[in-house]
Design a protein around this motif. Sequence first.
Motif, PDB file in Angstrom:
ATOM      1  N   ASP A 285       0.814  -1.287  -0.011  1.00  0.00           N
ATOM      2  CA  ASP A 285      -0.042  -0.058  -0.148  1.00  0.00           C
ATOM      3  C   ASP A 285       0.874   1.245  -0.072  1.00  0.00           C
ATOM      4  N   GLN A 286       1.863   1.113   0.724  1.00  0.00           N
ATOM      5  CA  GLN A 286       2.690   2.451   1.076  1.00  0.00           C
ATOM      6  C   GLN A 286       3.413   2.774  -0.359  1.00  0.00           C
ATOM      7  N   LEU A 287       4.019   1.588  -1.046  1.00  0.00           N
ATOM      8  CA  LEU A 287       4.426   1.699  -2.277  1.00  0.00           C
ATOM      9  C   LEU A 287       3.487   2.267  -3.535  1.00  0.00           C
ATOM     10  N   ASN A 288       2.184   1.817  -3.425  1.00  0.00           N
ATOM     11  CA  ASN A 288       1.308   2.096  -4.378  1.00  0.00           C
ATOM     12  C   ASN A 288       0.903   3.557  -4.224  1.00  0.00           C
ATOM     13  N   LEU A 289       0.681   4.030  -2.747  1.00  0.00           N
ATOM     14  CA  LEU A 289       0.415   5.557  -2.584  1.00  0.00           C
ATOM     15  C   LEU A 289       1.588   6.321  -3.010  1.00  0.00           C
TER      16      LEU A 289
ATOM     17  N   ASP B  31      -7.260  15.610  -2.950  1.00  0.00           N
ATOM     18  CA  ASP B  31      -7.623  14.615  -2.010  1.00  0.00           C
ATOM     19  C   ASP B  31      -6.336  13.442  -2.022  1.00  0.00           C
ATOM     20  N   MET B  32      -5.880  13.175  -3.078  1.00  0.00           N
ATOM     21  CA  MET B  32      -4.775  12.096  -2.856  1.00  0.00           C
ATOM     22  C   MET B  32      -3.441  12.718  -2.189  1.00  0.00           C
ATOM     23  N   GLN B  33      -3.288  13.937  -2.411  1.00  0.00           N
ATOM     24  CA  GLN B  33      -2.199  14.652  -1.778  1.00  0.00           C
ATOM     25  C   GLN B  33      -2.413  14.518  -0.163  1.00  0.00           C
ATOM     26  N   ALA B  34      -3.478  14.776   0.244  1.00  0.00           N
ATOM     27  CA  ALA B  34      -4.018  14.567   1.577  1.00  0.00           C
ATOM     28  C   ALA B  34      -3.804  13.209   2.148  1.00  0.00           C
ATOM     29  N   ILE B  35      -4.102  12.096   1.271  1.00  0.00           N
ATOM     30  CA  ILE B  35      -4.265  11.033   1.693  1.00  0.00           C
ATOM     31  C   ILE B  35      -2.637  10.579   1.887  1.00  0.00           C
TER      32      ILE B  35
END
Length: 246
Positions: free
Chosen positions: A138-142, A172-176
């Motif tokens: 998940d970290q790599l994907n994000l 939103d993606m930046q916030a995640i």
Amino acid sequence: MEKIRIGKDEPLYEIKGIRPMSPNVMQIVFAGPVPISWGDITIYTEDGTEAATLTGYDTVYRDDGQTVYLSNDGSVYQAPDTPDGPGEPPEPYVPTLEELQAGKRREVAAECEGLIYAGINVALADGSVEHYALTIEDQLNLFGKLSQITAGATQLEYHADGQPCRYYSAADMQAIIQAAMWHVSYHTTYCNALNMWIAGCQTTDEVAEIFYGADVPEQYQSDVLQAYLVEIAAMAGGAEDGIPKD
């Protein structure tokens, strides 16, 4: 003094020595902090020159405090049997301070990993709150989404836990991503401070009192951890209580 880096992590760890003990077991003697996770081992000389990279040594074969043995075939150390004399009950084994410190490091490392992987809740621009797991994948994907944002993408595909994939705005993606980076970095920093505390213990009773979530004594708090604690206190309205609850 030589240094090593584990995987792609930023920290460099000072070592007193590294040598093979058998075709499948490598011994590393650390001069200071000991890593909490393992992967490819890059070795650097005293002047910072990259000397070699060892792959496959990602299993803790044996942990003796500042000396760690890693295997490249998944094997772990098995203590030899020591039968007692006839009719004599076995003496209860009393672990040494170093053994308790090694066990405590494994304990807090497992807690740290579990909390990181459990993930985060993030409030999005529309007011909804979604949960995102943060396993290594998940970290790599994000974090890979960051390059898409940098390249100018205005909508990015991703999904919350248990939800179908959908498009997110760049904001939103930046916030995640920011929330994920903060979560991973904080827990890694806090766990590192716990390891410094464990290493500084002089008695087994001191080691036994340490747990994940405890307030780290000031002498073991790095500047980075202190900055996080100030930030956490500000977010909580001045109530500093250790680890934020996601």
